[in-house]
Enzyme design. Sequence first.
Site, PDB file in Angstrom:
ATOM      1  N   LYS A  18      -7.901  36.197  11.753  1.00 45.04           N
ATOM      2  CA  LYS A  18      -8.313  35.814  12.845  1.00 45.04           C
ATOM      3  C   LYS A  18      -8.623  34.297  12.648  1.00 45.04           C
ATOM      4  CE  LYS A  18     -12.571  36.911  14.724  1.00 45.04           C
ATOM      5  NZ  LYS A  18     -13.353  35.819  15.360  1.00 45.04           N
TER       6      LYS A  18
ATOM      7  N   ASP B  59      -8.585  33.758  18.678  1.00 45.31           N
ATOM      8  CA  ASP B  59      -9.872  34.079  19.401  1.00 45.31           C
ATOM      9  C   ASP B  59     -10.515  33.114  20.044  1.00 45.31           C
ATOM     10  OD1 ASP B  59     -12.220  35.583  20.160  1.00 45.31           O
ATOM     11  OD2 ASP B  59     -13.140  35.788  18.147  1.00 45.31           O
TER      12      ASP B  59
ATOM     13  N   LYS C  65     -11.303  32.978  23.693  1.00 52.34           N
ATOM     14  CA  LYS C  65     -12.002  33.673  24.822  1.00 52.34           C
ATOM     15  C   LYS C  65     -11.746  32.666  25.951  1.00 52.34           C
ATOM     16  CE  LYS C  65     -15.258  35.804  21.622  1.00 52.34           C
ATOM     17  NZ  LYS C  65     -15.020  35.271  20.420  1.00 52.34           N
TER      18      LYS C  65
ATOM     19  N   ASP D 288     -11.573  30.526  32.899  1.00 53.47           N
ATOM     20  CA  ASP D 288     -11.413  29.150  33.689  1.00 53.47           C
ATOM     21  C   ASP D 288     -10.702  29.672  34.731  1.00 53.47           C
ATOM     22  OD1 ASP D 288     -11.348  26.609  34.775  1.00 53.47           O
ATOM     23  OD2 ASP D 288     -11.385  25.970  32.671  1.00 53.47           O
TER      24      ASP D 288
ATOM     25  N   THR E  67     -21.150  41.016  22.681  1.00 53.98           N
ATOM     26  CA  THR E  67     -22.258  42.130  22.061  1.00 53.98           C
ATOM     27  C   THR E  67     -23.710  41.286  21.684  1.00 53.98           C
ATOM     28  OG1 THR E  67     -21.262  41.398  19.878  1.00 53.98           O
ATOM     29  CG2 THR E  67     -20.808  43.587  20.996  1.00 53.98           C
TER      30      THR E  67
ATOM     31  N   ARG F 136     -16.854  38.425   6.647  1.00 55.43           N
ATOM     32  CA  ARG F 136     -17.721  38.243   5.341  1.00 55.43           C
ATOM     33  C   ARG F 136     -17.477  39.387   4.187  1.00 55.43           C
ATOM     34  NH1 ARG F 136     -22.728  37.034   9.091  1.00 55.43           N
ATOM     35  NH2 ARG F 136     -21.625  38.302  10.219  1.00 55.43           N
TER      36      ARG F 136
END
Length: 235
Positions: free
Chosen positions: A34, A61, A63, A66, A121, A212
């Site tokens: 990603k 990614d 997002k 518009d 989130t 990570r």
Amino acid sequence: MLPKNPVFVALDTVDLNQAIAWADAVRPSVGGVKLGLEFFKSNGPDGVRRVVDLGLPVFLDLKFHDIPNTVAGAVRAVTGLGAAIVNVHAGGGPAMLKAAAAAAAEYGSDRPLVIAVTVLTSLDDGDLAAVGQTGPAASQVERLARLTQSCGLDGVVCSPAEIATLRAACGDGFRLIVPGIRPAWASRGDQKRIMTPRQARDLGADILVIGRPITGSDDPAAAAARIVEELDISS
Ligand code: C5P
């Protein structure tokens, strides 16, 4: 259309060489990678192409949110870079969601999956109220997931806590892409509501976005291999 291996490694860096080194290290064991906004803003379309050229499916990614025409153009642009999964904000509304799906469909069987983000989130019920949305956040997540599905998109990004509800609401063919994943042996970092890869997969996640625990490890290749081994994908 999706790789059998559900692990996508989040290459969260502004450094192209670092992203390529991580992707090279994990390539033998994972399903994809990603790339997010920080990578894209630093390395642009050429950087994305360099990672796509390594041969792993890329979830870009970014997002998009518009007007429909602009989002359709952006979806076409990133599909042209070779992204396998692209995403938009479900809050952009039905016309925008349909325009995104239609733009991807122009690429036929080579089209990317188009996924929507429901409620970030990082937002709680109070944040939703502050922007005029009636909570609770969980209801808004389900409402936007159903809208996403009705507009012809492939799935949503959701937290581990939402997998069961959305799987029940939207059925088996609807793709659930899930970050907030931590193997039992990894530090949780700033993620609060976490699940192990196996728990999330067994609840019905289609893609596990893991950053990570792999990229922060001393040995990313070994960390990725250990996660995939624990998933026992052949079973
Ligand atoms: O390092 P870690 O495994 O926490 O990385 C998770 C990735 O998923 C990051 O790229 C993060 O931005 C992304 N993400 C998330 N939570 C969301 C949506 C995306 O952690 N709700």
